[in-house]
Design a protein around this motif. Structure first.
Motif, PDB file in Angstrom:
ATOM      1  N   GLY A 112      31.845 -39.036  69.555  1.00 14.21           N
ATOM      2  CA  GLY A 112      33.314 -38.972  69.411  1.00 14.21           C
ATOM      3  C   GLY A 112      34.307 -38.048  70.120  1.00 14.21           C
ATOM      4  O   GLY A 112      35.142 -37.925  70.349  1.00 14.21           O
ATOM      5  N   GLU A 113      33.194 -36.991  70.358  1.00 22.77           N
ATOM      6  CA  GLU A 113      34.024 -35.685  70.956  1.00 22.77           C
ATOM      7  C   GLU A 113      34.222 -35.940  72.181  1.00 22.77           C
ATOM      8  O   GLU A 113      35.168 -34.970  73.137  1.00 22.77           O
ATOM      9  CB  GLU A 113      33.113 -34.621  71.062  1.00 22.77           C
ATOM     10  N   ALA A 114      33.599 -36.990  73.128  1.00 23.99           N
ATOM     11  CA  ALA A 114      33.912 -37.202  74.630  1.00 23.99           C
ATOM     12  C   ALA A 114      35.330 -37.538  74.980  1.00 23.99           C
ATOM     13  O   ALA A 114      35.898 -37.128  76.071  1.00 23.99           O
ATOM     14  CB  ALA A 114      33.030 -38.166  75.068  1.00 23.99           C
ATOM     15  N   ALA A 115      36.103 -38.135  73.747  1.00 23.68           N
ATOM     16  CA  ALA A 115      37.386 -38.283  73.876  1.00 23.68           C
ATOM     17  C   ALA A 115      38.242 -37.185  73.693  1.00 23.68           C
ATOM     18  O   ALA A 115      39.431 -36.954  74.027  1.00 23.68           O
ATOM     19  CB  ALA A 115      37.632 -39.555  73.301  1.00 23.68           C
ATOM     20  N   LEU A 116      37.822 -36.463  72.571  1.00 20.90           N
ATOM     21  CA  LEU A 116      38.614 -35.310  71.940  1.00 20.90           C
ATOM     22  C   LEU A 116      38.662 -34.028  72.831  1.00 20.90           C
ATOM     23  O   LEU A 116      39.644 -33.433  72.678  1.00 20.90           O
ATOM     24  CB  LEU A 116      38.054 -34.640  70.751  1.00 20.90           C
ATOM     25  N   VAL A 117      37.858 -33.885  73.666  1.00 21.15           N
ATOM     26  CA  VAL A 117      37.591 -32.887  74.803  1.00 21.15           C
ATOM     27  C   VAL A 117      38.947 -32.841  75.526  1.00 21.15           C
ATOM     28  O   VAL A 117      39.262 -31.571  76.067  1.00 21.15           O
ATOM     29  CB  VAL A 117      36.494 -32.599  75.512  1.00 21.15           C
ATOM     30  N   PHE A 118      39.698 -33.773  75.837  1.00 23.10           N
ATOM     31  CA  PHE A 118      40.968 -33.687  76.754  1.00 23.10           C
ATOM     32  C   PHE A 118      42.100 -33.480  75.935  1.00 23.10           C
ATOM     33  O   PHE A 118      43.189 -33.419  76.586  1.00 23.10           O
ATOM     34  CB  PHE A 118      41.001 -35.115  77.400  1.00 23.10           C
ATOM     35  N   ASN A 119      41.950 -33.369  74.458  1.00 21.53           N
ATOM     36  CA  ASN A 119      43.019 -33.421  73.693  1.00 21.53           C
ATOM     37  C   ASN A 119      43.587 -31.468  73.743  1.00 21.53           C
ATOM     38  O   ASN A 119      42.828 -30.739  74.054  1.00 21.53           O
ATOM     39  CB  ASN A 119      42.969 -33.170  72.403  1.00 21.53           C
ATOM     40  N   ARG A 120      44.955 -31.467  73.863  1.00 21.29           N
ATOM     41  CA  ARG A 120      45.232 -29.829  74.265  1.00 21.29           C
ATOM     42  C   ARG A 120      44.879 -29.069  73.007  1.00 21.29           C
ATOM     43  O   ARG A 120      44.721 -29.563  71.715  1.00 21.29           O
ATOM     44  CB  ARG A 120      46.912 -30.065  74.186  1.00 21.29           C
ATOM     45  N   PHE A 121      44.425 -27.993  73.227  1.00 21.31           N
ATOM     46  CA  PHE A 121      44.053 -26.736  72.276  1.00 21.31           C
ATOM     47  C   PHE A 121      42.744 -27.247  71.534  1.00 21.31           C
ATOM     48  O   PHE A 121      42.450 -26.668  70.525  1.00 21.31           O
ATOM     49  CB  PHE A 121      44.978 -26.381  71.367  1.00 21.31           C
ATOM     50  N   TRP A 122      42.140 -28.658  71.998  1.00 24.49           N
ATOM     51  CA  TRP A 122      40.798 -28.852  71.142  1.00 24.49           C
ATOM     52  C   TRP A 122      39.579 -28.112  71.616  1.00 24.49           C
ATOM     53  O   TRP A 122      39.471 -27.872  72.626  1.00 24.49           O
ATOM     54  CB  TRP A 122      40.840 -30.387  71.269  1.00 24.49           C
ATOM     55  N   LEU A 146      38.949 -38.974  84.993  1.00 26.39           N
ATOM     56  CA  LEU A 146      38.136 -37.942  84.438  1.00 26.39           C
ATOM     57  C   LEU A 146      37.355 -38.317  83.122  1.00 26.39           C
ATOM     58  O   LEU A 146      38.178 -38.530  82.176  1.00 26.39           O
ATOM     59  CB  LEU A 146      38.962 -36.548  84.150  1.00 26.39           C
ATOM     60  N   GLN A 147      36.112 -38.525  83.089  1.00 27.10           N
ATOM     61  CA  GLN A 147      35.373 -38.907  82.114  1.00 27.10           C
ATOM     62  C   GLN A 147      34.468 -37.923  81.546  1.00 27.10           C
ATOM     63  O   GLN A 147      34.051 -37.272  82.502  1.00 27.10           O
ATOM     64  CB  GLN A 147      34.841 -40.353  82.262  1.00 27.10           C
ATOM     65  N   ALA A 148      34.037 -38.214  80.303  1.00 25.22           N
ATOM     66  CA  ALA A 148      33.065 -37.113  79.625  1.00 25.22           C
ATOM     67  C   ALA A 148      31.983 -37.790  79.093  1.00 25.22           C
ATOM     68  O   ALA A 148      32.406 -38.925  78.624  1.00 25.22           O
ATOM     69  CB  ALA A 148      33.620 -36.152  78.750  1.00 25.22           C
ATOM     70  N   TRP A 149      30.672 -37.303  79.008  1.00 28.47           N
ATOM     71  CA  TRP A 149      29.665 -37.965  78.370  1.00 28.47           C
ATOM     72  C   TRP A 149      29.074 -36.709  77.848  1.00 28.47           C
ATOM     73  O   TRP A 149      28.924 -35.659  78.447  1.00 28.47           O
ATOM     74  CB  TRP A 149      28.767 -38.806  79.334  1.00 28.47           C
ATOM     75  N   GLY A 150      28.408 -36.877  76.623  1.00 23.23           N
ATOM     76  CA  GLY A 150      27.614 -35.927  76.085  1.00 23.23           C
ATOM     77  C   GLY A 150      26.881 -36.291  74.670  1.00 23.23           C
ATOM     78  O   GLY A 150      27.055 -37.188  73.983  1.00 23.23           O
ATOM     79  N   GLU A 151      25.739 -35.573  74.705  1.00 20.80           N
ATOM     80  CA  GLU A 151      24.806 -35.929  73.402  1.00 20.80           C
ATOM     81  C   GLU A 151      24.286 -34.740  72.702  1.00 20.80           C
ATOM     82  O   GLU A 151      23.972 -33.679  73.854  1.00 20.80           O
ATOM     83  CB  GLU A 151      23.615 -36.978  73.675  1.00 20.80           C
ATOM     84  N   PRO A 152      24.356 -34.407  71.594  1.00 21.38           N
ATOM     85  CA  PRO A 152      23.598 -33.068  71.074  1.00 21.38           C
ATOM     86  C   PRO A 152      22.448 -32.871  71.418  1.00 21.38           C
ATOM     87  O   PRO A 152      21.485 -33.753  71.456  1.00 21.38           O
ATOM     88  CB  PRO A 152      23.890 -33.239  69.527  1.00 21.38           C
ATOM     89  N   GLY A 153      22.145 -31.651  72.280  1.00 21.31           N
ATOM     90  CA  GLY A 153      20.575 -31.447  72.549  1.00 21.31           C
ATOM     91  C   GLY A 153      20.579 -31.991  73.904  1.00 21.31           C
ATOM     92  O   GLY A 153      19.446 -31.599  74.730  1.00 21.31           O
TER      93      GLY A 153
END
Ligand SMILES: Nc1ncnc2c1ncn2[C@@H]1O[C@H](COP(=O)(O)OP(=O)(O)OP(=O)(O)O)[C@@H](O)[C@H]1O
Ligand SMILES: [Mg+2]
Length: 578
Positions: free
Chosen positions: A479-489, A520-527
């Motif tokens: 869920g964070e891949a979408a949140l990272v683009f929010n302001r001040f997040w 601009l897109q993001a992907w990530g997984e813990p670790g």
């Protein structure tokens, strides 16, 4: 000499152009007919799903057909039964009269002369067959089954209907009960045709002098009744068809009255949803549809008011942020100058004051960059951000970003690995903005990459150029891949930061990408780390169809083989480029 004969093998048929044309024409027609049926079926299914009016009309006509069929067949049956009962009643009355007349004629006949008895029987049968009434009938006089006396009078027929038409069970009934009439309805061919006509057959017994018991049958074909029933059936069919069509037409008119305003409401709602906030429905009269239109308009009015309020509020906020940022610039410049002065002469201070001067200097750096970001964001919000496009080789932009971030990467012990194609990756971009986006991506990767290698990759396809920045650090939670683009997040505001970010970097980067009509897109997984992908159109105004680079490592696998080919590594793995 043995001549063996073999069964003839089917010869391969010679090519017959006419036959093959006929066959192919027939196939074509069959194909067209099948396609037509399929097309019509699909059209009906589509209409059924999408049109309320079609559904109502179809259902009404279907129910109308069922009602007409049920009612029509019931009425038809009633009329047919009535006609048959009526005809049977008159037939038995006429037959009773005829039998009585015949018996009295036989009773008064000459009892000894067999030939005159035969003549009498023939005359009598002819007379009984044509009583002058409008109903045609036939008469049969034949020897009773129980009569064993030597035959004197042969079977006499008045018309075409002969003994084979008389069912044996009727004959048995007439022989068994001589005091009553016996009636049966049979089917007899109409004279000169193969059409069967239901016929009433009334049988009774008469006693002839000398010859004994004889059976007398009256045959009443129901030709008229059948004609009447045919007219009734035709009328019912045509009437029923007209009724179903009329019901369909009525359903069409009625549903139109209801569906039309609903359709208009849907259109207005669609226009409203796509931004036409001043769209309204026509509300005339006092009926339910007028009430619907009025409520709809009231809802649209309230929505428009609230959206305007929000827009005003948002404008005020944007103005406030922009004004505050501008207002802060002047005092900040003065503080900056004073701070720089203090910072430059820190060696003259005692150590604790010198440390404070350094802290002041660092915080002023942060303050300045935050103010810069805020001003940039307020420019985007005000729609004042403009692209300064020029044809640029994205490889050069990447090289500049790598150069600018190397010091930070070195400090964190992070190897930067760059993979770019040999050929130029020219695109119409604003190099200053793209550089800022990439710098933020690389700095983020260094900060969250936990010192592990970072790969920066560039690739092009005919319509797009893409840059991915892949790290193997903390990664992103679901869920964070979408949140990272929010302001001040920020994932963890308490996380140790070296440069002290504000959480505006990716928000600005996304605005920059959108300004280019890019992604601009993001992907990530813990670790497993994260990957950020910037995809930009190569020509301004030509939309991207797909990105030349994969975003997730799972998409990456099938493309691995290409990496060794057209790509060149600027720096060997594990070594930061200088
Ligand atoms: N490569 C990454 N790996 C893990 N998390 C990341 C990565 N990049 C960004 N993030 C998360 O997204 C947040 C927002 O990033 P963003 O670049 O917008 O802000 P920032 O780096 O904190 O500050 P700024 O870029 O404005 O100096 C970061 O704080 C971090 O939590
Ligand atoms: Mg950042």
């Amino acid at each position: 000499m043995g001549v063996s004969s073999r069964p003839a093998r089917p010869q391969p048929s010679r090519f017959d152009p006419y036959r093959s044309r006929v066959v192919s024409n027939a196939r074509g027609m069959l194909h067209k007919a099948r396609a037509g049926t399929l097309g019509a079926g699909r059209w009906v299914a589509h209409q059924w799903r999408s049109s309320l009016q079609f559904r109502v009309i179809a259902m009404t006509m279907l129910l109308g057909t069922v009602v007409v069929l049920l009612l029509g067949s019931y009425l038809y049956q009633q009329i047919a039964d009535g006609l048959v009962t009526d005809r049977t009643r008159t037939a038995t009355e006429e037959a009773a009269q005829g039998a009585r007349a015949a018996q009295s004629r036989f009773d008064t006949a000459d009892r000894t002369d067999p030939s005159s008895l035969s003549v009498l029987a023939t005359d009598l049968v002819q007379q009984l067959a044509s009583p002058g009434a409008d109903h045609a009938r036939d008469v049969i006089l034949t020897r009773a089954m129980t009569n064993t006396r030597p035959a004197v009078v042969p079977t006499v027929l008045s018309g075409a209907v002969g003994m084979p038409s008389v069912p044996p069970e009727l004959r048995r009934a007439v022989s068994g009960d001589t005091s009553h009439q016996h009636v049966q309805i049979i089917s007899v061919n109409a004279p000169g045709t193969t059409r069967e006509v239901p016929t009433v057959l009334v049988g009774s017994q008469v006693t002839l002098p000398v010859a004994g018991a004889y059976e007398l049958y009256f045959v009443f074909p129901m030709q008229r009744e059948q004609d009447t029933l045919e007219v009734v059936a035709r009328t019912f069919t045509l009437g029923g068809l007209a009724l179903v069509l009329m019901v369909g037409a009525v359903a069409y008119v009625v549903t139109r009255l209801v569906v039309e305003p609903v359709r208009r409401a849907a259109e207005v709602a669609e226009r409203l949803a796509s931004g036409g906030l001043s769209e309204r429905m026509r509300a005339r009269g006092q009926d339910d549809l007028a009430r619907l239109a009025k409520s709809f308009n009231a809802m649209a009015e309230s929505l428009q008011r609230q959206i305007r309020q929000l827009e005003d509020l948002s404008r005020v906020q944007q103005r406030f942020v922009s004004d505050v940022s501008h207002e802060l610039r002047t005092p900040l410049t003065t503080i900056r100058m004073a701070g720089d002065l203090i910072h430059d002469s820190r060696d003259d201070f005692d150590p604790s004051v010198a440390r404070s001067a350094e802290l002041l200097h660092d915080e002023l750096d942060r303050f300045e960059s935050l103010l810069g970001d805020l001003l940039e964001i307020s420019r985007f919000d005000a729609g004042a951000a403009a692209l300064d496009v020029e044809a640029t080789d994205v490889r050069d932009t990447v090289a500049r970003v790598v150069e600018a971030t190397t010091t930070l990467a070195d400090r964190r012990g992070t190897p930067l690995q760059v993979e770019v194609p040999h050929r130029a990756c020219v695109a119409e971009i604003d190099p200053r903005r793209v550089e800022r986006v990439l710098r933020n991506l690389v700095v983020n990767a260094i900060e969250h990459g936990e010192g592990r290698p970072i790969t920066i990759r560039v690739a092009v396809n005919p319509k797009a150029v893409a840059v991915t920045v892949r790290d193997h650090g903390v990664g992103l939670r679901p869920g964070e891949a979408a949140l990272v683009f929010n302001r001040f997040w920020r994932a963890d505001p308490a996380r140790a930061r070296t440069t002290g970010g504000t959480g505006l970097g990716l928000a600005i980067a996304l605005e920059d990408a959108h300004l280019h009509d890019g992604w601009l897109q993001a992907w990530g997984e813990p670790g497993r780390g994260s990957c950020f992908r910037l995809t930009l159109p190569r020509r301004a105004g030509v939309p991207i169809e797909r990105s030349p680079l994969p975003l997730t490592p799972d998409e990456e696998k099938p493309q691995k083989a290409r990496v060794g080919g057209p790509y060149a590594s600027l720096a060997p793995p594990g070594e930061a480029p200088r």
